[in-house]
Design a protein around this motif. Structure first.
Motif, short mmCIF file in Angstrom:
data_model
loop_
_atom_site.label_atom_id
_atom_site.label_comp_id
_atom_site.label_asym_id
_atom_site.label_seq_id
_atom_site.Cartn_x
_atom_site.Cartn_y
_atom_site.Cartn_z
N HIS A 1 0.84 -1.20 0.00
CA HIS A 1 0.00 0.00 0.00
C HIS A 1 0.87 1.25 0.00
CE1 HIS A 1 -3.46 2.29 2.26
NE2 HIS A 1 -3.45 2.57 0.98
N LEU A 2 1.86 1.29 0.88
CA LEU A 2 2.77 2.42 1.00
C LEU A 2 3.46 2.69 -0.34
CD1 LEU A 2 4.28 4.40 2.93
CD2 LEU A 2 5.89 2.55 3.34
N GLU A 3 3.96 1.64 -0.96
CA GLU A 3 4.68 1.81 -2.22
C GLU A 3 3.76 2.22 -3.36
OE1 GLU A 3 7.02 -1.77 -2.60
OE2 GLU A 3 8.58 -0.91 -1.31
N LEU A 4 2.56 1.70 -3.40
CA LEU A 4 1.61 2.10 -4.44
C LEU A 4 1.25 3.58 -4.32
CD1 LEU A 4 -0.73 -1.01 -4.63
CD2 LEU A 4 0.84 -0.20 -6.40
N ILE A 5 1.04 4.03 -3.10
CA ILE A 5 0.72 5.44 -2.89
C ILE A 5 1.92 6.31 -3.27
CG2 ILE A 5 0.26 7.19 -1.12
CD1 ILE A 5 -1.64 5.09 0.16
N ALA A 6 3.11 5.94 -2.83
CA ALA A 6 4.31 6.71 -3.17
C ALA A 6 4.50 6.76 -4.68
CB ALA A 6 5.53 6.11 -2.49
N LEU A 7 4.31 5.63 -5.33
CA LEU A 7 4.43 5.55 -6.79
C LEU A 7 3.43 6.49 -7.46
CD1 LEU A 7 5.70 4.02 -9.22
CD2 LEU A 7 3.86 2.36 -8.96
N GLY A 8 2.20 6.47 -6.99
CA GLY A 8 1.17 7.32 -7.57
C GLY A 8 1.40 8.80 -7.35
N LEU A 9 1.95 9.15 -6.19
CA LEU A 9 2.17 10.56 -5.87
C LEU A 9 3.46 11.13 -6.45
CD1 LEU A 9 1.02 10.70 -2.14
CD2 LEU A 9 -0.20 11.55 -4.16
N ARG A 10 4.51 10.32 -6.46
CA ARG A 10 5.83 10.84 -6.82
C ARG A 10 6.50 10.16 -8.02
NH1 ARG A 10 7.91 13.26 -1.98
NH2 ARG A 10 6.24 14.66 -1.35
N GLU B 1 7.96 6.60 -10.19
CA GLU B 1 8.79 5.41 -9.97
C GLU B 1 10.09 5.68 -9.23
OE1 GLU B 1 10.65 2.04 -12.90
OE2 GLU B 1 8.91 3.18 -13.58
N GLU B 2 10.68 6.83 -9.44
CA GLU B 2 11.99 7.15 -8.84
C GLU B 2 11.97 7.08 -7.31
OE1 GLU B 2 15.94 8.27 -8.33
OE2 GLU B 2 14.94 7.56 -10.15
N ILE B 3 10.87 7.46 -6.68
CA ILE B 3 10.83 7.48 -5.22
C ILE B 3 11.04 6.09 -4.62
CG2 ILE B 3 8.33 7.23 -4.91
CD1 ILE B 3 8.61 9.28 -2.56
N LEU B 4 10.66 5.07 -5.34
CA LEU B 4 10.79 3.71 -4.81
C LEU B 4 12.24 3.28 -4.64
CD1 LEU B 4 7.88 1.90 -6.66
CD2 LEU B 4 7.89 2.95 -4.39
N THR B 5 13.15 4.00 -5.26
CA THR B 5 14.58 3.70 -5.08
C THR B 5 15.16 4.42 -3.86
OG1 THR B 5 15.29 5.49 -6.56
CG2 THR B 5 14.89 3.32 -7.56
N HIS B 6 14.33 5.19 -3.18
CA HIS B 6 14.76 5.95 -2.00
C HIS B 6 13.81 5.67 -0.83
CE1 HIS B 6 17.52 8.17 -4.56
NE2 HIS B 6 16.51 8.33 -5.41
N PRO B 7 14.01 4.56 -0.11
CA PRO B 7 13.09 4.18 0.96
C PRO B 7 12.87 5.27 2.01
CG PRO B 7 14.58 2.38 0.47
CD PRO B 7 15.06 3.56 -0.32
N ARG B 8 13.88 6.03 2.35
CA ARG B 8 13.69 7.10 3.35
C ARG B 8 12.71 8.16 2.85
NH1 ARG B 8 16.52 6.28 7.67
NH2 ARG B 8 18.42 5.03 7.56
N ASP B 9 12.74 8.43 1.56
CA ASP B 9 11.80 9.40 0.99
C ASP B 9 10.37 8.86 1.03
OD1 ASP B 9 13.97 11.03 0.51
OD2 ASP B 9 14.05 10.61 -1.65
N VAL B 10 10.21 7.56 0.83
CA VAL B 10 8.88 6.94 0.91
C VAL B 10 8.33 7.09 2.33
CG1 VAL B 10 7.60 4.77 0.74
CG2 VAL B 10 9.33 5.34 -0.99
N VAL B 11 9.18 6.81 3.33
CA VAL B 11 8.74 6.93 4.72
C VAL B 11 8.47 8.39 5.07
CG1 VAL B 11 9.45 6.60 7.13
CG2 VAL B 11 9.82 4.78 5.46
N GLN B 12 9.29 9.31 4.56
CA GLN B 12 9.04 10.73 4.83
C GLN B 12 7.71 11.16 4.23
OE1 GLN B 12 12.14 13.48 3.71
NE2 GLN B 12 10.81 15.24 4.02
#
Length: 136
Positions: free
Chosen positions: A78-87, A89-100
């Motif tokens: 869920h977290l990764e799908l939301i991050a992907l949708g908002l930011r 594909e690139e954000i998925l290579t930066h786990p700290r940015d996903v958590v932020q």
């Protein structure tokens, strides 16, 4: 089913100190939340729903690290799908940015949860009413 990899296990999860004080009082048996991560997750979802964020203040409390996400692997997806949708594909290579990203949305939602819980004689009922879309 494929195993879900938790790339967030070593990343600390924080919430504002003031919010943490209230949330901590409402976690446990006969409380609205079983675990602090459950409150944080609902807050994250509220931030996403309302498309609102709040930065993490200097006065913060670490309530867990990302290993907790492994107990509910669907949260990672869920977290990764939301991050992907908002930011993208690139954000998925930066786990700290996903958590932020999640933390900033959760901080907004925590404000709502704290308001809904504060001063309630029946906090579980108050939370159920707050989250029920038919009562809005």
């Amino acid at each position: 089913m494929a195993e879900v990899i938790n790339r967030y296990a070593s990343i600390d999860l924080f919430m504002p100190e003031d919010s943490h004080r209230v949330i901590r009082e409402h976690v446990g048996a006969n409380q609205p939340f079983s675990r602090q991560v459950d409150a944080w997750w609902i807050a994250f979802c509220l931030g996403i729903r309302d498309n609102q964020t709040r930065p993490l203040p200097d006065r913060r409390t670490k309530f867990m690290d990302g290993t907790i996400l492994s107990s509910d692997p669907w949260r990672i997806i869920h977290l990764e799908l939301i991050a992907l949708g908002l930011r993208g594909e690139e954000i998925l290579t930066h786990p700290r940015d996903v958590v932020q990203l999640a933390t900033e949305h959760a901080n907004y939602g925590l404000e709502l949860l704290v308001d809904a819980l504060t001063g309630q004689n029946e906090p579980t009922l108050a939370m159920m009413n707050f989250l029920d879309p038919t009562t809005a």
